[in-house]
Each structure stands twice: as C-alpha cells, then as structure tokens.
Design a protein around this motif. Structure first.
Motif, PDB file in Angstrom:
ATOM      1  N   GLU A  14       0.849  -1.192   0.000  1.00 36.33           N
ATOM      2  CA  GLU A  14       0.000   0.000   0.000  1.00 36.33           C
ATOM      3  C   GLU A  14       0.886   1.244   0.000  1.00 36.33           C
ATOM      4  N   ILE A  46      -5.670   7.957   2.944  1.00 30.94           N
ATOM      5  CA  ILE A  46      -6.534   6.950   3.562  1.00 30.94           C
ATOM      6  C   ILE A  46      -5.704   6.050   4.458  1.00 30.94           C
ATOM      7  N   ARG A  84     -12.750   8.559   1.608  1.00 32.40           N
ATOM      8  CA  ARG A  84     -12.995   8.176   0.220  1.00 32.40           C
ATOM      9  C   ARG A  84     -14.425   8.511  -0.204  1.00 32.40           C
ATOM     10  N   GLU A  85     -15.367   8.372   0.730  1.00 29.65           N
ATOM     11  CA  GLU A  85     -16.743   8.676   0.384  1.00 29.65           C
ATOM     12  C   GLU A  85     -16.929  10.171   0.156  1.00 29.65           C
ATOM     13  N   VAL A  94      -8.517  -3.150   9.988  1.00 31.86           N
ATOM     14  CA  VAL A  94      -8.020  -3.498   8.656  1.00 31.86           C
ATOM     15  C   VAL A  94      -9.026  -3.042   7.599  1.00 31.86           C
ATOM     16  N   SER A  95     -10.296  -2.990   7.967  1.00 30.37           N
ATOM     17  CA  SER A  95     -11.296  -2.565   6.990  1.00 30.37           C
ATOM     18  C   SER A  95     -11.222  -1.068   6.731  1.00 30.37           C
ATOM     19  N   PHE A  96     -10.340  -0.366   7.440  1.00 34.66           N
ATOM     20  CA  PHE A  96     -10.085   1.041   7.104  1.00 34.66           C
ATOM     21  C   PHE A  96      -8.846   1.154   6.225  1.00 34.66           C
ATOM     22  N   SER A  97      -7.814   0.411   6.619  1.00 31.18           N
ATOM     23  CA  SER A  97      -6.608   0.381   5.800  1.00 31.18           C
ATOM     24  C   SER A  97      -5.866  -0.905   6.094  1.00 31.18           C
ATOM     25  N   GLN A 101      -4.283   7.507  -2.042  1.00 36.93           N
ATOM     26  CA  GLN A 101      -4.351   6.416  -1.083  1.00 36.93           C
ATOM     27  C   GLN A 101      -3.567   6.699   0.194  1.00 36.93           C
ATOM     28  N   GLY A 128     -14.586   2.388   0.027  1.00 36.81           N
ATOM     29  CA  GLY A 128     -13.965   1.378   0.865  1.00 36.81           C
ATOM     30  C   GLY A 128     -12.446   1.453   0.890  1.00 36.81           C
ATOM     31  N   PRO A 129     -11.843   0.488   1.558  1.00 34.35           N
ATOM     32  CA  PRO A 129     -10.406   0.564   1.854  1.00 34.35           C
ATOM     33  C   PRO A 129      -9.483   0.131   0.710  1.00 34.35           C
ATOM     34  N   ALA A 130     -10.012  -0.378  -0.392  1.00 28.89           N
ATOM     35  CA  ALA A 130      -9.120  -0.897  -1.440  1.00 28.89           C
ATOM     36  C   ALA A 130      -8.136   0.183  -1.881  1.00 28.89           C
ATOM     37  N   PRO A 131      -6.830  -0.134  -1.880  1.00 31.79           N
ATOM     38  CA  PRO A 131      -5.834   0.904  -2.167  1.00 31.79           C
ATOM     39  C   PRO A 131      -5.686   1.237  -3.639  1.00 31.79           C
TER      40      PRO A 131
END
Ligand code: FES
Lengths: 515, 153
Positions: free
Chosen positions: A193, A446, A435-436, A365-368, A443, B127-130
């Motif tokens: 990432e 985020i 992101r929303e 983890v569902s955030f990053s 990235q 969502g979190p996908a990079p």
C-alpha cells in the motif's frame, strides 16, 4: 555366592518380590514427603518441579496476587498439547484430504469430535488467559526491575500464542480457513500500500516478499497449508515451550513474584499459623550462591513468611489445572468446533471473519490494510514490549494499580477508552470516511488518516496528558494500556456482532438477510 | 620460530603472534563464517526458485450473446470478461484490498469482505481498497482478443 546362607535362587526370588518397593524407592529417593525437609528435597531433586522455588512467599499464594492466570494459561497449553497430539494421528496436512480428515475426526474417529472440541476450547481459554495474565502483570507493575526481562519473555509468549491460534485456524481447510489465510497473507503483503503509493514496489517489495515466504507460492494452496501446519505443530510449540521454561525459571531467579514493599507485614497474621522451618539441618550447602551476584530468592530475607511450595503452592496449581480442564471439557460438551464447507477459492464467505481475537484487527483493517494490519499492531506490540523501559518508577510495584489513586485513574481511562473507540466507530459508520467524501483522494491519506489511526492518536494524546497531569510515567502507562484494552474490546465486539455481509454495520445478525 | 641473536629487531617489526592466539582466532573466524554461510543458506530455503502455482493462462469461451459492457465471469475463474466496441477486455475479480473475490453488481463490483466497491472499469468507488482492480489491457493490445467467437484467450 549368596549372602546370609540363602541360596542364590531364593535370593533371586526375594529380589523379584521386592521389585515394586525398590522401584518406588528409586523414584522417590527421599521417601514420602512428610516433613518440610523432605518436601523441599522432593522439589529439589525433581527435574520438572525444579522450576519452582522450594519455598513460596505467603503473599504469592494469595488469590488476589495472580488469580492463577499464569497457571491457567499453562494448563490450557498442556491440554491443547495433549489433544493436539491426539489429533495429529488422523489429521493430514494437504488440501482436500485435510478437510476430509477433519470430517473423519469429527464424525468417525471415536471421541475425535470431543478431542477436537477440547483442543479448540482450550486454545480459546489460553488466548483469554494469556491476555488477562498480561493485564494482571501490567496492573500490578510486575514488569519492574529485575523482572523487565521476564515481561519481555511474556510478550514473546503472547505473540507466539496468537501465532499458534492463527496457524491452527487454517488447518481444517474449510471456507473459514481459506479466507482467513488469504486475508492474513495479504495483510503481510500490505506494505505494498505504501510502496505502491510511493512508486518503489519494483525495488523494495517487502510486502510481496513476506507474502511469498508465508505461502511458498503466489497462490494459497498446498505449500501454504504445509507451511502453516509445520508452524503450528513444530516451530511455534517448540518456541513456546522454550519461552515458557525461561519465563518460569526467571520467576525464581528474580526472587519470586513481585511483592509490595510491605508484603511481609501484610501476611504477618497468616504467617503465625505456620510452624518454624528447617527443623533438620540442611545437608546441602549453596557454594555456588557465593559467586552469584545480585538478589536471588533467598538472599537477604529469612524464611519467615514463606511456606514449602509442596504442598501449598502445588495444590493451588493443581486446583487451577483441574478447573481449567473442567472449563475446557464443559465447553467442549456444549459447543462443537465449527467446520464450514470445503475451501472454495471462487466464492468468499460473506462476511469472511477471522477468529474472534483478530476481529478487532479486522475492524481496523477494513479502514486500511497496512495501518490496520501492520502499522497499529506493530506500534502496540512494540509499545507493550518497551513498557518496563519507559516506566521506571519504583513505587507501587506488586500492588494493584500502583497503589492509592491508581484505580481512579484507571476508571477514568476506561471511560475515555470506551468513549473514544465507540465515538470514532460511530462516526465512521454513520458518516463514512475520506474516500466517500473526496473520491479522488490519494491512497496515502486513507492509509495514514483513517478511523484506526485517529483512535490511536486520541489514546496517545490522552496518555501524554496523563503523564503531565500526574507528573508520572506510570500514570501515562496505566492510561494508555487501559485505553488500548478498552479499544480492543470495543473493536472486537463490533467486529464479532455488528458486522455482516460486505462488512456493513448491522444491529443484529438476523438483519443480514439473504446474500 | 627462533630468531638468531645477531638479528636485530626493528621497532617497526610487529610482535609475532603466539601460535595459540592465532589458532584460537582462526577457529573463531571459521566458526563465524560457517554460521553466516549456513544462516544465509537457510534463509534461502523458504523461497523456491520456481513457485508451485497453477498456470495463469487459460482459454475462455465467451457466450455469443454477451451484450456490450456486460460482465461475464467464466466458471471457475477469478476474472470478469467484457466486450465493447474496441474488442474484449478482462478485469481481475480479486479485491485489491485483501484478496477476497468481488461480486458484480449494478455499480460495477462489490467486495464482500470489507466493503470495497469498484466501478465497471475497475477504479475504486468506495472502501479501503488501495488501488484499482487490474485491467488486463493486454488483451486489447495483443489483438488476440478480437471477435473470434468462442475462443478468446
Ligand atoms: S478484501 Fe475486498 S474489501 Fe477487503
């Protein structure tokens, strides 16, 4: 020529008859442990019991000192060890066959299901006990000099325990296992990432390397299963046993469990019930002790407030062992270890959930993937390991919450810890995140600014405030540790009960609907 | 080694090293070298020169009636194939977040694991996908994917 006029044949007969008695004598060389002296030599001459000190301070025997959590962890480990070895007779570490063999264990092998259930429950008990044990050691400040090193070892034990749990989770090769290993391996790959965002993946692909080492392939398959099996049944248990040996040994060498400075006065009443010690003259002297520097268990303190470990400590330990066994067996009776459908690389579980103790992780983890899976956990793990070196105050060692005032601080920290984590989660669930709002956002934003990192920052700020407010590093440590414990609980509960398909928030699993 | 008494020693001549010291140092040195080499060798062990993974090339038979822009997921594969005016292209259905398999939806793709969403062209919607889902553009460039009815590669 046989002695005393017996014929050699007759003597042979007598020897034969005396075998049980002689074998008994050979094993219990000091005779039955009836006096303090023989009880001591019982421990002294036994390689397994030798890890215990011969005498135990009355303070250490108090229920409120340890709550038996360390022994409970050990007991749970022994139970998983025994049941695990039994399961190894039937388990085959190869995709497809693995799943079938678990099915066999579950449905065909006599008592197989029971053994598997016990194994699973004992592993869960071990995780809970090891976390509570760590909290106990932290809140009684048992990590102070000279026990800093042992805190370190305990930290290694915590990590190894979690590693064992995770690797074990994968072996049934069902849907749960397959998607947990996929997600786990991709978390290992998540440094990408960062390297991707910086455009340096081609030169420094740490993430890809980690994933490949873990899986032995670029797919989750047979190589991965065998690697995890080896970790689960060989490497990690060996590491655990070695660390345990050092852990227990250090307790002795560091002078027993941490005690408050006035422990002797506190147990004075109880001590009256015990008669004087060492009525016999010891036959063994301690020459070596003369060359050992520093404080050991017996140096500088008389045996006044100690009792023989046998039977006082051993019976307590046996009690905890029995209790732990009872808990594991009881749970194994009422609840079966889960087994989902055979692993299917095409359709993930929805939601695909990790074992419960990792669901807090899964939530962040569902955030990053990187911050949640590696960044923040690393910070926590390193922070935990460094506690004894960051907080070097002397007061309050061995007493709960570091003495008067400590409990009040901890209470407030609990409030802050819960409020902050629930607040941040509620905000993110209700309003969404970067992101929303800004779909074009890079990235890196985020990765570094997400609910997980915000929560960590709030906790850090609060504990720095606590250090200044109380002018004490111990206060800061208490605040931070409590906050993280609360955050862990909140995130775990949310991950476990309030996340459903697509990791959306649901008030109850009955709202999940068909998917 | 004996020196002849007549031989004068210069003050720049080093003291000869006693033989035991030399042997000790040599032993230590070779042990360290052996350790280093074996650790280096063992570190290479977990990474095979060729990784045991299934082939990534496969043939796909597109249904004749696939409408333009509609995703087709060949059975048993983690890929979605599209047809448009320019030809055929494919998108990996492996989520770029942590590797779950996304499902096609009206908005593009949705991931069941942590709620990432992708547009039809693979760009991240939420969502979190990079990063965007990998788009196999090579299919277009290589020209193999032209409308050959049924056996695109
Ligand atoms: S794996 Fe797709 S959102 Fe996490």
């Amino acid at each position: 020529m046989a002695a005393d006029g017996y014929s050699a044949l007759h003597e042979f007969w007598l020897n034969l008859r005396a075998i049980p008695n002689h074998v008994y004598r050979a094993m219990f060389r000091g005779g039955p442990p009836k006096t303090d002296r023989t009880r001591s030599s019982f421990i002294f001459g036994n390689v397994f019991l030798h890890l215990h000190s011969v005498r135990t301070h009355l303070w250490s025997l108090r229920w409120s000192t340890t709550m038996g959590l360390g022994i409970m962890t050990t007991a749970a480990f022994l139970i998983t060890l025994v049941t695990g070895i039994l399961l190894m007779f039937y388990y085959k570490p190869y995709p497809d066959v693995a799943y079938q063999s678990i099915k066999d264990i579950h449905f065909i092998v006599p008592t197989g299901r029971f053994m598997r259930n016990i194994h699973r429950w004992a592993a869960n008990v071990m995780v809970v006990a090891v976390i509570l044990h760590m909290a106990r050691a932290f809140y009684t400040a048992s990590y102070r000099k000279p026990e800093e090193f042992n805190w370190f070892i305990g930290w290694g034990l915590l990590v190894t325990t979690l590693g064992l749990s995770f690797t074990g989770y994968l072996l049934p090769w069902d849907q749960l296992a397959y998607w947990a290993i996929t997600i786990g391996a991709n978390i290992a790959q998540s440094p990408r990432e960062i390297t991707d965002a910086l455009g340096i993946t081609a030169w420094a692909d740490i993430g890809g390397f980690q994933r490949e080492i873990l899986l032995g392939s670029d797919k989750v398959g047979e190589e991965a299963l065998i690697r995890f099996y080896l970790l689960h049944v060989m490497i990690l248990p060996l590491a655990l046993v070695m660390l345990m040996a050092v852990h227990f040994w250090r307790i002795r060498k560091d002078g027993g469990l941490a005690k408050p400075a006035n422990a002797d006065e506190l147990v004075a009443e109880e001590a009256k019930e015990f008669y004087p010690v060492f009525t016999d003259v010891p036959t063994k002297t301690y020459h070596l002790a003369a060359i050992v520097k520093g404080k050991t268990a017996a140096v500088g303190s008389g045996p006044e407030h100690t009792v023989p470990s046998m039977p006082h400590l051993f019976y307590a330990e046996l009690g905890v062992l029995m209790l732990t066994t009872l808990i594991c067996v009881g749970l194994a009776f009422v609840s079966d270890a889960p087994l989902k459908e055979l692993a299917n690389p095409l359709v993930p579980e929805n939601p695909a959930k990790a074992p419960w103790y990792f669901l807090g992780l899964q939530e962040i983890v569902s955030f990053s993937a990187f911050m949640g899976g590696i960044g923040i956990p690393m910070l926590c793990v390193i922070g935990l390991g460094l506690i004894p070196f960051l907080d070097r105050e002397k007061e309050g060692t061995g007493s709960w919450f570091g003495g008067p005032g400590g409990w009040k601080l901890v209470k407030w920290s609990i409030v802050v810890g819960f409020a902050a984590s629930i607040g941040v989660e509620a905000f993110a669930i209700h309003f969404g995140w970067l992101r929303e709002w800004f779909p074009e956002i890079p990235q890196l934003f985020i990765t570094f600014i997400n609910p997980g990192t915000v929560l960590t920052a709030i906790y850090a700020a609060y504990s720095i405030w606590a250090v200044r407010r109380y002018n004490s590093t111990r206060a800061g440590a208490l605040a931070l540790f409590t906050c993280f414990l609360c955050g862990f609980i909140v995130l775990t509960v949310i991950g476990t009960y309030f996340r459903g398909p697509n990791w959306d928030f649901f008030w109850s699993p009955s709202d999940w609907g068909g998917h | 080694m004996t020196t002849h008494p007549s031989e004068k020693k210069s003050r720049f001549d080093p003291e000869p090293m006693p033989r035991r010291d030399f042997l000790g140092l040599a032993a230590l040195g070779s042990m360290a070298a052996a350790f280093a080499l074996s650790i280096f060798g063992m570190l290479k062990l977990p990474k095979a020169a060729v990784s045991a993974s299934p082939a990534k090339k496969f043939n796909v038979a597109l249904p004749d009636t696939l409408p333009e822009g509609e995703a087709f997921v060949p059975p048993g594969r983690n890929v979605a194939v599209f047809r448009d005016a320019e030809g055929v292209f494919a998108i990996s259905t492996v989520c770029t977040h942590l590797g779950c398999i996304v499902k096609t939806s009206s908005a593009g793709f949705d991931c069941p694991c942590h709620g990432s969403g992708f547009q039809k062209d693979g760009t991240v919607r939420k969502g979190p996908a990079p990063k965007a889902a990998t788009l196999a553009e090579s299919l277009k460039k290589r020209g193999v994917a032209h409308d050959r009815r049924g056996s695109e590669r």
